[in-house]
Design an enzyme around this catalytic site. Structure first.
Site, short mmCIF file in Angstrom:
data_model
loop_
_atom_site.label_atom_id
_atom_site.label_comp_id
_atom_site.label_asym_id
_atom_site.label_seq_id
_atom_site.Cartn_x
_atom_site.Cartn_y
_atom_site.Cartn_z
CB SER A 147 -0.52 0.28 1.42
OG SER A 147 -1.61 0.93 1.10
CE1 TYR A 160 -3.57 -2.29 5.20
CE2 TYR A 160 -2.95 0.24 4.47
CZ TYR A 160 -3.51 -0.86 3.84
OH TYR A 160 -3.75 -1.57 2.30
#
Length: 254
Positions: A147, A160
């Site tokens: 990501s 995350y």
């Protein structure tokens, strides 16, 4: 890209029931490959995706990649059902908000433990077992889905961002270790993609601002990201091993 590019190849796609995983599984099957479609809990979505795959020889594999022994079983079940393993796509992931200035200790701790287990430890364990299967066959390809949050930071979900940064580092480390054995490892780092995970952001009150982060004025489609993943899995550019490829619509440049 030919319709039979992956003929005779078997791929394990984690988180394959929807979003990017669904797009990868469909494209891989359309190009002649056989898919072990992994899911954790949503069997209905997984079965709908499974029914849409082209050709034959696919299988469904259920399990929690965040559990070490489950990760091993998932790989073994996939390799057994496919007659070997040529490609692993580590796509399964979780995103849980846990703002340091709002979460209590238990929320914070649980979010970190679960996020790191699924987003980092899971891929590490899957790579361990998949690489052994691939080396038995003389080679293979692993593509991890990271990501842009690994680079820009995730203030509302720091676990995350940290887990995806770790996944990037894992990619480089394994690329160096496995290239002499014919196993090539790369990573794709998307920005916002039109998936269930991103839906609350894309279609919530801040949706227009989120889409405006990219000069394209939109998120990626799952199929756009899947095309990049399949390119890295194809063997047409193995010199890209170790790469982390940004696919964020120029919303974050580094």
């Amino acid at each position: 890209m030919g319709e039979t590019e992956f003929r005779g190849k078997g791929a394990l796609v984690t988180g394959g029931g929807r979003g990017i995983g669904r797009a990868v599984a469909r494209l891989f099957s359309e190009r002649g490959g056989r898919v072990a479609l992994h899911y954790r809990a949503n069997r209905g979505e997984a079965e709908r995706t499974f029914a849409s795959l082209a050709e034959e020889g696919h299988l469904l594999v259920q399990g929690d990649v965040g559990e070490a022994e489950e990760a091993r079983r998932i790989v073994e079940e996939a390799a057994r059902g496919l007659g070997g393993l040529d490609v692993l796509v580590n796509n399964a992931g979780v995103f849980e908000e846990h703002r340091i200035d709002e979460a209590d200790w238990e929320e914070w701790r649980r979010a970190w433990e679960r996020t790191v287990a699924v987003n980092l430890m899971g891929p590490a364990h899957l790579c361990f077992w998949a690489a052994r299967r691939m080396m038995e066959k003389g080679g293979g390809r692993i593509v991890n889905v990271s990501s842009r949050g690994a680079f820009r930071g995730e203030p509302f979900a720091p676990a995350y961002g940290a887990s995806k940064a770790g996944l990037n580092a894992l990619t480089g480390s394994l690329a160096k270790a496995l290239a002499p054995r014919g196993v090539f490892v790369a990573c794709v780092a998307p920005g916002f993609v039109e998936t269930d995970m991103a839906e609350p952001f894309l279609h919530g009150p801040e949706g227009d601002a989120v889409r405006a982060q990219s000069p394209l004025g939109r998120p990626a489609s799952p199929e756009e990201i899947a095309e990049l993943i399949l390119f890295l899995a194809s063997g047409r550019c193995d010199f890209a091993t170790g790469a982390v490829v940004d696919a964020n619509g120029a919303s974050y440049l580094r």
